[in-house]
Design a protein around this motif. Structure first.
Motif, PDB file in Angstrom:
ATOM      1  N   ALA A 154       0.952  -1.151  -0.095  1.00 16.56           N
ATOM      2  CA  ALA A 154      -0.023  -0.043   0.001  1.00 16.56           C
ATOM      3  C   ALA A 154       0.988   1.259  -0.109  1.00 16.56           C
ATOM      4  CB  ALA A 154      -0.880  -0.076   1.205  1.00 16.56           C
ATOM      5  N   TYR A 155       2.034   1.242   0.645  1.00 16.34           N
ATOM      6  CA  TYR A 155       2.977   2.348   0.857  1.00 16.34           C
ATOM      7  C   TYR A 155       3.709   2.357  -0.528  1.00 16.34           C
ATOM      8  CZ  TYR A 155       7.113   4.785   2.228  1.00 16.34           C
ATOM      9  OH  TYR A 155       8.045   5.808   2.346  1.00 16.34           O
ATOM     10  N   ASP A 156       3.793   1.403  -1.296  1.00 19.26           N
ATOM     11  CA  ASP A 156       4.588   1.499  -2.341  1.00 19.26           C
ATOM     12  C   ASP A 156       3.605   2.239  -3.675  1.00 19.26           C
ATOM     13  OD1 ASP A 156       6.943   0.422  -1.496  1.00 19.26           O
ATOM     14  OD2 ASP A 156       6.332  -1.615  -2.302  1.00 19.26           O
ATOM     15  N   LYS A 157       2.404   1.724  -3.459  1.00 24.33           N
ATOM     16  CA  LYS A 157       1.024   2.246  -4.362  1.00 24.33           C
ATOM     17  C   LYS A 157       0.869   3.526  -4.230  1.00 24.33           C
ATOM     18  CE  LYS A 157      -3.483   1.298  -5.796  1.00 24.33           C
ATOM     19  NZ  LYS A 157      -4.654   0.599  -5.687  1.00 24.33           N
ATOM     20  N   ALA A 158       1.018   4.160  -3.137  1.00 25.84           N
ATOM     21  CA  ALA A 158       0.693   5.381  -2.457  1.00 25.84           C
ATOM     22  C   ALA A 158       2.001   6.384  -3.054  1.00 25.84           C
ATOM     23  CB  ALA A 158       0.371   5.527  -0.944  1.00 25.84           C
ATOM     24  N   LEU A 159       2.981   5.797  -2.908  1.00 20.56           N
ATOM     25  CA  LEU A 159       4.243   6.703  -3.252  1.00 20.56           C
ATOM     26  C   LEU A 159       4.490   6.676  -4.576  1.00 20.56           C
ATOM     27  CD1 LEU A 159       6.819   8.311  -2.382  1.00 20.56           C
ATOM     28  CD2 LEU A 159       7.999   6.080  -2.044  1.00 20.56           C
ATOM     29  N   ASN A 160       4.441   5.796  -5.308  1.00 19.05           N
ATOM     30  CA  ASN A 160       4.826   5.631  -6.895  1.00 19.05           C
ATOM     31  C   ASN A 160       3.767   5.244  -7.686  1.00 19.05           C
ATOM     32  OD1 ASN A 160       7.611   6.586  -6.541  1.00 19.05           O
ATOM     33  ND2 ASN A 160       8.263   4.718  -5.627  1.00 19.05           N
ATOM     34  N   GLY A 161       2.562   4.949  -7.207  1.00 12.97           N
ATOM     35  CA  GLY A 161       1.655   4.425  -8.136  1.00 12.97           C
ATOM     36  C   GLY A 161       1.233   3.028  -8.091  1.00 12.97           C
ATOM     37  N   PRO A 162       0.297   2.376  -8.937  1.00 11.88           N
ATOM     38  CA  PRO A 162       0.099   0.938  -8.768  1.00 11.88           C
ATOM     39  C   PRO A 162       0.871   0.043  -9.345  1.00 11.88           C
ATOM     40  CG  PRO A 162      -1.467   2.100 -10.210  1.00 11.88           C
ATOM     41  CD  PRO A 162      -0.804   3.140  -9.627  1.00 11.88           C
ATOM     42  N   ASN A 163       1.970   0.538 -10.481  1.00 11.81           N
ATOM     43  CA  ASN A 163       3.004  -0.225 -11.116  1.00 11.81           C
ATOM     44  C   ASN A 163       4.378  -0.278 -10.395  1.00 11.81           C
ATOM     45  OD1 ASN A 163       1.446  -0.975 -13.700  1.00 11.81           O
ATOM     46  ND2 ASN A 163       1.248   1.433 -13.637  1.00 11.81           N
ATOM     47  N   ALA A 164       4.314   0.281  -9.063  1.00 14.98           N
ATOM     48  CA  ALA A 164       5.722   0.367  -8.238  1.00 14.98           C
ATOM     49  C   ALA A 164       5.951  -0.937  -7.827  1.00 14.98           C
ATOM     50  CB  ALA A 164       5.339   1.235  -6.994  1.00 14.98           C
ATOM     51  N   THR A 165       7.381  -1.212  -7.846  1.00 11.72           N
ATOM     52  CA  THR A 165       7.895  -2.481  -7.127  1.00 11.72           C
ATOM     53  C   THR A 165       8.342  -2.116  -5.816  1.00 11.72           C
ATOM     54  OG1 THR A 165       9.973  -1.822  -8.174  1.00 11.72           O
ATOM     55  CG2 THR A 165       8.674  -3.181  -9.559  1.00 11.72           C
ATOM     56  N   GLY A 166       8.740  -2.996  -4.940  1.00 13.92           N
ATOM     57  CA  GLY A 166       9.214  -2.688  -3.778  1.00 13.92           C
ATOM     58  C   GLY A 166      10.362  -2.177  -3.508  1.00 13.92           C
ATOM     59  N   ASN A 167      11.401  -1.961  -4.579  1.00 18.13           N
ATOM     60  CA  ASN A 167      12.468  -0.930  -4.651  1.00 18.13           C
ATOM     61  C   ASN A 167      12.375   0.434  -5.238  1.00 18.13           C
ATOM     62  OD1 ASN A 167      12.268  -1.491  -7.270  1.00 18.13           O
ATOM     63  ND2 ASN A 167      14.397  -1.860  -7.734  1.00 18.13           N
ATOM     64  N   GLY A 168      11.142   0.580  -5.437  1.00 16.67           N
ATOM     65  CA  GLY A 168      10.962   2.204  -5.587  1.00 16.67           C
ATOM     66  C   GLY A 168      10.738   2.467  -7.143  1.00 16.67           C
TER      67      GLY A 168
END
Length: 348
Positions: A154-168
């Protein structure tokens, strides 16, 4: 066509994580600034690998420190990201651009090419680029690690969108924009748009298509110059003498390592003619067979060391001599176009 916003966003995302399928290569860099790089930027690299390929800098006009104005904008992006993440229910700490500038693997890529080859080969299988964003000096890394796996997503999605991976990194494989024609790049994307504005003032790179095609033709002329062909033959013989026969192009050893790594990780490049990846993060090594990865790393270092030594025996000097001669002539013939490109990139 890329806009100021899009280019700025790529720069911001690059600070969070490596965004290339293939790792940069220390030994790939030419020493000194070539005549063409004066106009195309320090990131311009003549490939010396055949096929007329080259790489172009995202910022033209040479190596430049960010201006005070640019640093101020980057700080505003961080502050806007903090506010957006707070609204999304997450803590985010603004990271000064000066702290972001040093990548996790900067020390490795500051090594001399021969020392880099001895320790990292080409930097393909020896460095897990999916961990590039795991910077313990970044407070947000610690914040994210403290979350549950579900909360991390959820954090990754909020920060970088739904296509974000765990490494940013953000993975976008052609097609997939929302109804407005824009990708959802989360709080980071919203912050960049807020600070840098919409897509007004976009650079139309299509008007430079003719210049890029001419540069590609130039690269092919360099690669087919008899002096380069002779140097390549000598390099091939040198590699065979070192126990690595069968390589016809100087890019072959590195390409072989990359292909072997792709097989291990299951990473598939886009099909020819298929949708291109817009922004992508490298595959993780976490689920790769450790014994096979160890063997590949050993092979990569052996190849890179031999490659470096064989190039140093004459190939590098021969290639550079031809490159500079051809580029100087090219610049004389295309100066107006090159100046237009340099000026537009500098003013974006």
């Amino acid at each position: 066509m890329k806009s100021k916003t899009a280019l700025a966003l790529v720069a911001v995302l690059a600070l969070a994580a490596c965004g290339n399928d293939k790792a940069p290569v220390a030994s790939d860099q030419q020493s000194g600034k070539s005549p063409l790089a004066e106009y195309m930027g320090d990131g311009f690299v003549s490939s010396s690998s055949g096929g007329g390929s080259f790489r172009i800098a995202t910022r033209a006009g040479g190596a430049q420190q960010p201006s005070d104005e640019e640093l101020a904008k980057q700080r505003k992006v961080e502050d806007a990201t903090v506010a957006c993440m707070k609204d999304a229910g997450f803590e985010y700490v603004a990271v000064p651009p000066e702290q972001q500038a040093k990548g996790k693997f900067s020390d490795a890529f500051n090594l001399p090419p021969d020392k880099f080859a001895e320790q990292y080969g080409y930097g393909i299988s020896t460095i897990d680029w999916s961990k590039a964003g795991d910077n313990d000096s970044n407070p947000n890394t610690k914040i994210r690690k403290a979350l549950s796996p579900t909360a991390q997503k959820a954090y990754d999605k909020a920060l970088n969108g739904p296509n974000a991976t765990g490494n940013g990194a953000v993975v976008i494989q052609g097609g997939g924009p929302n109804s407005s024609g824009e990708q959802d790049l989360g709080c980071r994307g919203k912050a960049v748009k807020q600070v840098y504005g919409d897509n007004k003032g976009a650079i139309d790179f299509k008007k430079f298509d003719s210049l890029f095609k001419d540069i590609q033709a130039l690269q092919k002329r360099i690669d087919s110059d008899q002096r380069v062909l002779d140097a390549t033959t000598a390099w091939t013989d040198c590699m065979a003498d070192a126990g690595h026969s069968g390589y016809k192009k100087v890019s072959d050893p590195r390409d072989e390592v990359q292909q072997k790594l792709d097989t291990l990780t299951g990473n598939q490049p886009p099909a020819k003619g298929g949708p291109a990846k817009t922004i992508t993060g490298p595959p993780s090594f976490d689920k790769v067979d450790s014994a096979k990865l160890s063997d590949l790393r050993k092979l990569e270092i052996e190849l890179a060391v031999a490659d470096q030594k064989c190039k140093a025996k004459g190939y590098d000097d021969a290639y550079k001599k031809v490159q500079y001669e051809q580029e100087k002539e090219f610049v004389d013939q295309h100066k107006a176009e090159l100046e237009a490109y340099r000026d537009e990139m500098a003013n974006r």
